[in-house]
Design a protein around this motif. Sequence first.
Motif, PDB file in Angstrom:
ATOM      1  N   SER A  37       0.832  -1.200   0.000  1.00  0.00           N
ATOM      2  CA  SER A  37       0.000   0.000   0.000  1.00  0.00           C
ATOM      3  C   SER A  37       0.866   1.249   0.000  1.00  0.00           C
ATOM      4  O   SER A  37       1.768   1.380   0.820  1.00  0.00           O
ATOM      5  CB  SER A  37      -0.926   0.021   1.220  1.00  0.00           C
ATOM      6  N   VAL A  38       0.558   2.149  -0.928  1.00  0.00           N
ATOM      7  CA  VAL A  38       1.302   3.396  -1.083  1.00  0.00           C
ATOM      8  C   VAL A  38       0.391   4.567  -0.733  1.00  0.00           C
ATOM      9  O   VAL A  38      -0.789   4.599  -1.114  1.00  0.00           O
ATOM     10  CB  VAL A  38       1.821   3.532  -2.526  1.00  0.00           C
ATOM     11  N   LEU A  39       0.944   5.527  -0.002  1.00  0.00           N
ATOM     12  CA  LEU A  39       0.247   6.767   0.330  1.00  0.00           C
ATOM     13  C   LEU A  39       0.973   7.934  -0.329  1.00  0.00           C
ATOM     14  O   LEU A  39       2.176   7.858  -0.597  1.00  0.00           O
ATOM     15  CB  LEU A  39       0.214   6.977   1.846  1.00  0.00           C
ATOM     16  N   HIS A  40       0.237   9.001  -0.564  1.00  0.00           N
ATOM     17  CA  HIS A  40       0.811  10.179  -1.208  1.00  0.00           C
ATOM     18  C   HIS A  40       0.478  11.404  -0.368  1.00  0.00           C
ATOM     19  O   HIS A  40      -0.681  11.615   0.004  1.00  0.00           O
ATOM     20  CB  HIS A  40       0.218  10.335  -2.616  1.00  0.00           C
ATOM     21  N   THR A  41       1.489  12.199  -0.035  1.00  0.00           N
ATOM     22  CA  THR A  41       1.276  13.484   0.620  1.00  0.00           C
ATOM     23  C   THR A  41       1.727  14.581  -0.333  1.00  0.00           C
ATOM     24  O   THR A  41       2.196  14.301  -1.442  1.00  0.00           O
ATOM     25  CB  THR A  41       2.042  13.573   1.948  1.00  0.00           C
ATOM     26  N   ALA A  42       1.609  15.811   0.067  1.00  0.00           N
ATOM     27  CA  ALA A  42       1.888  16.929  -0.833  1.00  0.00           C
ATOM     28  C   ALA A  42       3.312  16.897  -1.384  1.00  0.00           C
ATOM     29  O   ALA A  42       3.543  17.354  -2.508  1.00  0.00           O
ATOM     30  CB  ALA A  42       1.628  18.252  -0.121  1.00  0.00           C
ATOM     31  N   ASP A  43       4.247  16.361  -0.613  1.00  0.00           N
ATOM     32  CA  ASP A  43       5.642  16.413  -1.067  1.00  0.00           C
ATOM     33  C   ASP A  43       6.346  15.065  -1.103  1.00  0.00           C
ATOM     34  O   ASP A  43       7.532  15.005  -1.432  1.00  0.00           O
ATOM     35  CB  ASP A  43       6.453  17.374  -0.194  1.00  0.00           C
ATOM     36  N   SER A  44       5.649  13.973  -0.785  1.00  0.00           N
ATOM     37  CA  SER A  44       6.328  12.677  -0.706  1.00  0.00           C
ATOM     38  C   SER A  44       5.386  11.521  -1.010  1.00  0.00           C
ATOM     39  O   SER A  44       4.163  11.664  -0.977  1.00  0.00           O
ATOM     40  CB  SER A  44       6.922  12.459   0.697  1.00  0.00           C
ATOM     41  N   TRP A  45       6.007  10.379  -1.292  1.00  0.00           N
ATOM     42  CA  TRP A  45       5.303   9.105  -1.394  1.00  0.00           C
ATOM     43  C   TRP A  45       5.735   8.255  -0.210  1.00  0.00           C
ATOM     44  O   TRP A  45       6.887   8.313   0.233  1.00  0.00           O
ATOM     45  CB  TRP A  45       5.651   8.387  -2.695  1.00  0.00           C
ATOM     46  N   TRP A  46       4.816   7.429   0.294  1.00  0.00           N
ATOM     47  CA  TRP A  46       5.076   6.646   1.499  1.00  0.00           C
ATOM     48  C   TRP A  46       4.616   5.209   1.303  1.00  0.00           C
ATOM     49  O   TRP A  46       3.594   4.950   0.661  1.00  0.00           O
ATOM     50  CB  TRP A  46       4.333   7.238   2.692  1.00  0.00           C
ATOM     51  N   LEU A  47       5.362   4.300   1.896  1.00  0.00           N
ATOM     52  CA  LEU A  47       4.987   2.887   1.919  1.00  0.00           C
ATOM     53  C   LEU A  47       4.358   2.586   3.269  1.00  0.00           C
ATOM     54  O   LEU A  47       4.977   2.839   4.317  1.00  0.00           O
ATOM     55  CB  LEU A  47       6.212   1.999   1.703  1.00  0.00           C
ATOM     56  N   LYS A  48       3.138   2.067   3.268  1.00  0.00           N
ATOM     57  CA  LYS A  48       2.490   1.688   4.524  1.00  0.00           C
ATOM     58  C   LYS A  48       3.103   0.391   5.031  1.00  0.00           C
ATOM     59  O   LYS A  48       3.243  -0.576   4.283  1.00  0.00           O
ATOM     60  CB  LYS A  48       0.986   1.519   4.304  1.00  0.00           C
ATOM     61  N   THR A  49       3.487   0.377   6.310  1.00  0.00           N
ATOM     62  CA  THR A  49       4.107  -0.800   6.915  1.00  0.00           C
ATOM     63  C   THR A  49       3.371  -1.146   8.206  1.00  0.00           C
ATOM     64  O   THR A  49       2.543  -0.356   8.688  1.00  0.00           O
ATOM     65  CB  THR A  49       5.593  -0.542   7.238  1.00  0.00           C
ATOM     66  N   PRO A  50       3.658  -2.295   8.810  1.00  0.00           N
ATOM     67  CA  PRO A  50       2.992  -2.657  10.074  1.00  0.00           C
ATOM     68  C   PRO A  50       3.264  -1.672  11.206  1.00  0.00           C
ATOM     69  O   PRO A  50       2.482  -1.586  12.156  1.00  0.00           O
ATOM     70  CB  PRO A  50       3.585  -4.033  10.385  1.00  0.00           C
ATOM     71  N   THR A  51       4.356  -0.902  11.102  1.00  0.00           N
ATOM     72  CA  THR A  51       4.702   0.021  12.187  1.00  0.00           C
ATOM     73  C   THR A  51       4.432   1.489  11.858  1.00  0.00           C
ATOM     74  O   THR A  51       4.711   2.365  12.666  1.00  0.00           O
ATOM     75  CB  THR A  51       6.197  -0.131  12.557  1.00  0.00           C
ATOM     76  N   GLY A  52       3.925   1.767  10.672  1.00  0.00           N
ATOM     77  CA  GLY A  52       3.661   3.149  10.284  1.00  0.00           C
ATOM     78  C   GLY A  52       3.831   3.349   8.796  1.00  0.00           C
ATOM     79  O   GLY A  52       3.402   2.519   7.994  1.00  0.00           O
TER      80      GLY A  52
END
Length: 311
Positions: A4-19
């Motif tokens: 699962s990938v999340l997108h914020t205004a300035d970055s992309w993030w990988l969802k993990t079990p810890t955050g």
Amino acid sequence: MTVSVLHTADSWWLKTPTGAAKIDTAATTTAALLGDRAAIQAAAGAETVALDTLKPISPVTRPCRVVAQMTNFESHVRDAGMDPASVPLTFFRKASASINGPFDDIVKPSHVQLLDYEVEIGLVIGRAIPVGTTISDANLADFIAGLVVTNDVSARDIQLPQTQFYEAKSYPTFTPVGPELVLLTADELKRFGDLRLRLSVNGQERQNALVDGDMLYRPLEALQSLTQFQELSPGDLVLTGTPAGTALSAPPKPVQFIGNLLPPALKWKMFFTRQAGNRDYLQDGDVVEASVATDDGAIDLGTQRTTIRFA
């Protein structure tokens, strides 16, 4: 396990079990991110931040193509007063400027009176599909990178008299997307039929349906048909229809029969006068929650939460 990938205004993030772990990529578009799978995979070992510290925006960036299937759930077809056996596989376009974040307000233009909702599963295209491409069960997952929750917001009083959908479904904020872009393997995509779509307004459930037994044309048929005439590119979005439970439903058969005998102007005047009393249409301040997941939670596209604001 899904990615699962999340997108914020300035970055992309990988969802993990810890955050959420920041993805080290220069990608500014969904298409570019999908071309940088190595960076997504590498983020799995990175330091994480709490998910609730992020402010996700749509994981599908614009501009892109937004194509939607019409009346693609049997329950919705029947609710519209039609016979599912007579409904062909058809599409319409939405402006990608309508794409909105999963927690941003949905803004009703001042001239729109009947604002409706439609929770849908969005297919995010992962590679170029030229017109005439051969698509089969064997290679379907090569073309569908992942899935997202979408809400096909609709101005019914604009849509119905025009007998076309583009304007009524293309106003800014009319396509909330996300919060997550869930990247699927071929085996995970085979569980598409196990996905359940849910939508509630102010905590009251309005839509709840399983793909299996209700969706008429699955992604394979949809892409096979669509790509006979429409090329698709990485990052494009294909909406796959909504089940029953929208505010709009067909009037009783006798009323339909009488309406068909009237001049169009009078017919629509009577119809909208009747619809004006339907409190299921979205009101100023309403909170809409939409989610898509398998019942066992193995695939979960997340939940979007949007508030209706009247301009």
